[in-house]
Design a protein around this motif. Structure first.
Motif, mmCIF file in Angstrom:
data_model
loop_
_atom_site.group_PDB
_atom_site.id
_atom_site.type_symbol
_atom_site.label_atom_id
_atom_site.label_comp_id
_atom_site.label_asym_id
_atom_site.label_seq_id
_atom_site.Cartn_x
_atom_site.Cartn_y
_atom_site.Cartn_z
ATOM 1 N N ASP A 57 0.825 -1.202 0.000
ATOM 2 C CA ASP A 57 0.000 0.000 0.000
ATOM 3 C C ASP A 57 0.865 1.262 0.000
ATOM 4 N N GLN A 58 0.240 2.413 0.189
ATOM 5 C CA GLN A 58 0.946 3.687 0.074
ATOM 6 C C GLN A 58 2.045 3.862 1.114
ATOM 7 N N THR A 59 1.988 3.078 2.188
ATOM 8 C CA THR A 59 3.028 3.167 3.222
ATOM 9 C C THR A 59 4.153 2.166 3.006
#
Length: 298
Positions: A33-35
């Motif tokens: 994901d974005q992290t």
């Protein structure tokens, strides 16, 4: 399950639909994901299905793979390749070869029609053989009244019912309804495939179209309007918006066309005189953001 049993299920209020938990229709993959954190997600499968009419290959379509019999019947019906009075004698599906053969009691002779293809605005790119407007000349749909209370109830029910879309996304839904009750719910990667599955169900079970509503999550383009009209369904509703040609055709054939259905809001651009405004929009509950379907931002 046979066609007659399917019809009894739908008439009793049970929904014929993909199983959102089906391992065959979805798979699990790992991404980040974005992290940068690893995360498992479910995604829909898509596979080719080649449709034959008797011994003639007609088209290969990409589909999630459920209800191939309805998809083939509905595609051929909506393309004008199943003629009035023509009997379907057999449907042979081969899962390994990814083919389905619809057999009829009349010879196949559509070479001129098959020579002309129109790539439509349907998602996953739809294909129409021959003249797109064939069958619409002189067609007038029944002036079936539509209560706004039905529309609100349908949107609320369909928006939250179990579906592949809520499990995995990237998919469209089409629902055959009567008044405020969903009868048959179909999903596919292309909205035109989902509509064709509903059309195939109606052909196979002899379902009457005059008192039905077709609900879709897809855009109301010329192709969607034409298919609905050819199915004989007098009302087409969607979460999404319209195209100018779709609106023009709807007005020509007397199709009630309703779009941008979200919460208490909707827009009727054809058949306004058939709406019975029996519900107060101010009393309609807002949509739960967690269950919004595709088309909610169109």
């Amino acid at each position: 399950m046979g066609f007659e049993e399917d019809a009894l299920l739908a008439e009793s209020g049970l929904i014929i639909a993909p199983d959102p938990e089906s391992a065959r229709l979805t798979r699990t993959i790992t991404g980040t994901d974005q992290t940068g954190a690893a995360r498992d997600i479910r995604i829909v499968e898509e596979r080719p299905l080649t449709i034959f009419l008797n011994s003639r290959e007609i088209v290969t379509t990409m589909t999630i793979g459920d209800f191939p019999d309805y998809l083939a019947l509905g595609f051929l019906k909506n393309q004008g390749m199943l003629r009035p009075g023509e009997n379907v004698t057999a449907i042979d599906y081969d899962d390994e070869l990814e083919t389905i053969v619809v057999r009829t009691d009349q010879p196949t002779d559509f070479e001129e029609k098959l020579a002309k293809k129109t790539r439509t605005s349907g998602c996953a790119v739809g294909t129409v053989f021959g003249d797109m407007m064939e069958g619409l000349e002189g067609l007038t749909l029944p002036a079936t009244p539509v209560r706004t209370s039905w529309l609100y109830a349908l949107a609320r029910t369909i928006n939250t019912m179990p579906s592949l879309y809520l499990e995995a996304g990237a998919i469209h839904g089409t629902v055959l309804c009567r008044e405020d009750r969903p009868l048959v719910y179909m999903e596919d990667v292309g909205r035109h495939n989902a509509v064709d599955k509903v059309a195939g169900y109606m052909v196979a079970t002899g379902t009457d179209a005059a008192d039905k509503i077709l609900y879709t999550t897809g855009r109301l383009t010329s192709e969607m309007v034409i298919k609905t009209a050819l199915m004989g369904i007098p009302v087409l509703a969607s979460r999404s918006g319209f195209t100018a040609w779709g609106v023009e055709i709807a007005r020509d054939v007397g199709l009630t066309l309703i779009g941008r259905m979200r919460g208490e809001r909707f827009m009727c651009v054809s058949g306004e005189e058939r709406l019975v405004r029996d519900a107060d929009p101010a009393a309609v509950a807002a949509e739960d953001p967690r269950s919004r379907r595709k088309g909610s931002r169109d």
